[in-house]
Enzyme design. Structure first.
Site, mmCIF file in Angstrom:
data_model
loop_
_atom_site.group_PDB
_atom_site.id
_atom_site.type_symbol
_atom_site.label_atom_id
_atom_site.label_comp_id
_atom_site.label_asym_id
_atom_site.label_seq_id
_atom_site.Cartn_x
_atom_site.Cartn_y
_atom_site.Cartn_z
ATOM 1 N N ASN A 176 6.429 -5.808 -4.295
ATOM 2 C CA ASN A 176 5.046 -6.301 -4.352
ATOM 3 C C ASN A 176 4.810 -7.221 -5.549
ATOM 4 O O ASN A 176 3.829 -7.962 -5.596
ATOM 5 C CB ASN A 176 4.032 -5.152 -4.373
ATOM 6 N N ASP A 206 -0.837 1.119 4.076
ATOM 7 C CA ASP A 206 -0.682 -0.299 4.393
ATOM 8 C C ASP A 206 -1.890 -0.801 5.184
ATOM 9 O O ASP A 206 -2.500 -0.053 5.948
ATOM 10 C CB ASP A 206 0.615 -0.493 5.208
ATOM 11 N N ARG A 236 4.086 -10.935 -4.911
ATOM 12 C CA ARG A 236 2.809 -11.460 -4.374
ATOM 13 C C ARG A 236 2.196 -12.433 -5.383
ATOM 14 O O ARG A 236 2.619 -12.472 -6.543
ATOM 15 C CB ARG A 236 1.855 -10.284 -4.118
ATOM 16 N N SER A 260 10.054 -0.045 4.363
ATOM 17 C CA SER A 260 9.841 -0.936 3.211
ATOM 18 C C SER A 260 10.342 -0.324 1.893
ATOM 19 O O SER A 260 9.616 -0.342 0.888
ATOM 20 C CB SER A 260 8.362 -1.328 3.105
ATOM 21 N N ARG A 270 -9.044 -9.949 -0.286
ATOM 22 C CA ARG A 270 -8.005 -8.908 -0.256
ATOM 23 C C ARG A 270 -8.290 -7.823 -1.297
ATOM 24 O O ARG A 270 -8.023 -6.644 -1.067
ATOM 25 C CB ARG A 270 -6.623 -9.531 -0.510
ATOM 26 N N HIS A 298 -8.277 -3.606 -1.336
ATOM 27 C CA HIS A 298 -7.587 -2.688 -2.251
ATOM 28 C C HIS A 298 -8.572 -1.683 -2.855
ATOM 29 O O HIS A 298 -8.245 -0.508 -3.010
ATOM 30 C CB HIS A 298 -6.876 -3.468 -3.357
ATOM 31 N N SER A 344 5.121 -1.444 -4.569
ATOM 32 C CA SER A 344 6.584 -1.506 -4.505
ATOM 33 C C SER A 344 7.087 -2.522 -5.521
ATOM 34 O O SER A 344 6.339 -3.417 -5.946
ATOM 35 C CB SER A 344 7.023 -1.916 -3.095
HETATM 36 C C1 IPE Z 1 4.763 -1.438 1.420
HETATM 37 O O1 IPE Z 1 3.786 -2.263 1.959
HETATM 38 C C2 IPE Z 1 4.453 -1.150 -0.018
HETATM 39 C C3 IPE Z 1 3.288 -0.312 -0.253
HETATM 40 C C4 IPE Z 1 2.546 0.229 0.665
HETATM 41 C C5 IPE Z 1 2.957 -0.076 -1.612
HETATM 42 P P1 IPE Z 1 4.003 -3.840 2.085
HETATM 43 O O2 IPE Z 1 2.812 -4.361 2.757
HETATM 44 O O3 IPE Z 1 4.335 -4.396 0.759
HETATM 45 O O4 IPE Z 1 5.311 -3.888 2.991
HETATM 46 P P2 IPE Z 1 5.902 -5.043 3.904
HETATM 47 O O5 IPE Z 1 6.019 -6.256 3.047
HETATM 48 O O6 IPE Z 1 4.941 -5.263 5.027
HETATM 49 O O7 IPE Z 1 7.208 -4.508 4.367
HETATM 50 C C1 IPE Z 2 -1.216 -2.015 1.098
HETATM 51 O O1 IPE Z 2 -1.958 -3.011 1.700
HETATM 52 C C2 IPE Z 2 -1.362 -2.009 -0.416
HETATM 53 C C3 IPE Z 2 -0.208 -2.564 -1.134
HETATM 54 C C4 IPE Z 2 0.938 -2.885 -0.623
HETATM 55 C C5 IPE Z 2 -0.391 -2.783 -2.558
HETATM 56 P P1 IPE Z 2 -1.454 -4.523 1.822
HETATM 57 O O2 IPE Z 2 -1.901 -5.246 0.612
HETATM 58 O O3 IPE Z 2 0.000 -4.563 2.078
HETATM 59 O O4 IPE Z 2 -2.259 -5.014 3.071
HETATM 60 P P2 IPE Z 2 -1.753 -5.962 4.241
HETATM 61 O O5 IPE Z 2 -0.449 -5.418 4.733
HETATM 62 O O6 IPE Z 2 -1.609 -7.324 3.652
HETATM 63 O O7 IPE Z 2 -2.833 -5.900 5.268
HETATM 64 MG MG MG Z 3 1.150 -4.644 3.759
#
Ligand code: IPE
Ligand code: IPE
Ligand code: MG
Length: 229
Positions: A66, A18, A69, A185, A31, A35, A63
């Protein structure tokens, strides 16, 4: 490096990776750059974990939630995941890999790529990697219940565990979630029942070998009691 005790490593280490977006934002990047860097980090950490001789590793990459998004980000992540799955040299791969999660909402090209990866042999006694992709622990549990029914298995704990995506791997010993978010999560709720939880502040793209060793040290300092005295 550090004070890691090499004969006291976890059997199964899991990562909720994360903080990709926040890492990029801090640097004024998109963003998606976060990634991309996150994928590099993941490859490094897989190598390090494998080299340490840890037997099982799980990573939460995408997830089911996800999917909510913005479309551009989902499309980007799908595209990258597809490319990475296709890049795996299925003939040369020297460890077990399984991509686990739901099949719903994935297109046929993606499903084919996943099936190809998952068709590689599963050889006991070598490193095993579970990639949780389009994953939901709640749905995994519901699916396991459905499968017990369809396979006409008696409703026991042992049979239920046989129907989880991670079978026959042992459950998680150490679960690391970067970026200091202290929640699961919807990740491996059953398999993490007795996991030691560790929430470093480091954002996933900045997670290094040193951070991994710090997590292992932390794990080794925990007193795992499993309900006993
Ligand atoms: C959890 O991260 C899912 C993955 C790392 C793939 P998120 O960033 O989606 O989780 P929340 O929304 O903060 O709980
Ligand atoms: C984790 O990073 C990767 C996925 C959940 C796909 P995030 O995309 O959740 O990054 P933040 O939480 O917005 O910083
Ligand atoms: Mg995140």
């Amino acid at each position: 490096m550090g004070n890691v005790i090499f004969n006291k490593l976890p059997n199964h280490i899991a990562f909720i990776l994360d903080g990709n977006g926040r890492w990029a934002k801090k640097l004024g990047l998109s963003r998606t750059s976060g990634h991309l860097k996150g994928i590099n980090t993941l490859k490094n950490i897989i190598k390090e974990v494998k080299n340490l001789g840890i037997k099982y590793m799980s990573v939460y990459c995408f997830s089911v939630e996800n999917f909510d998004r913005p479309k551009e980000e989902v499309d980007f992540l799908m595209d990258k995941a597809y490319t990475e799955f296709k890049k795996i040299d299925l003939k040369k791969i020297d460890f077990n890999i399984r991509i686990i999660g739901e099949r719903t909402r994935l297109d046929s090209k993606m499903l084919e790529a996943i099936d190809q990866v998952n068709s590689t042999s599963f050889i006991e006694d070598r490193f095993t990697l579970f990639v949780a992709f389009n994953y939901s622990s709640q749905l995994e549990i519901v699916n396991a219940a459905k499968e017990m029914k369809s396979r006409k298995l008696a409703f026991t704990k042992e049979n239920f565990e046989k129907c989880l995506y991670t079978y026959p791997a042992p459950f998680i010993d150490l679960l690391v979630r970067t970026s200091h978010e202290q929640r699961l999560s919807n990740f491996m709720l059953y398999q993490a029942s007795y996991a030691e939880l560790y929430f470093p502040k480091t954002l996933w793209p900045a997670f290094t070998k040193k951070c991994l060793y710090r997590a292992l040290e932390e794990y080794q300092n925990r007193d795992r009691r499993f309900g006993k005295l």
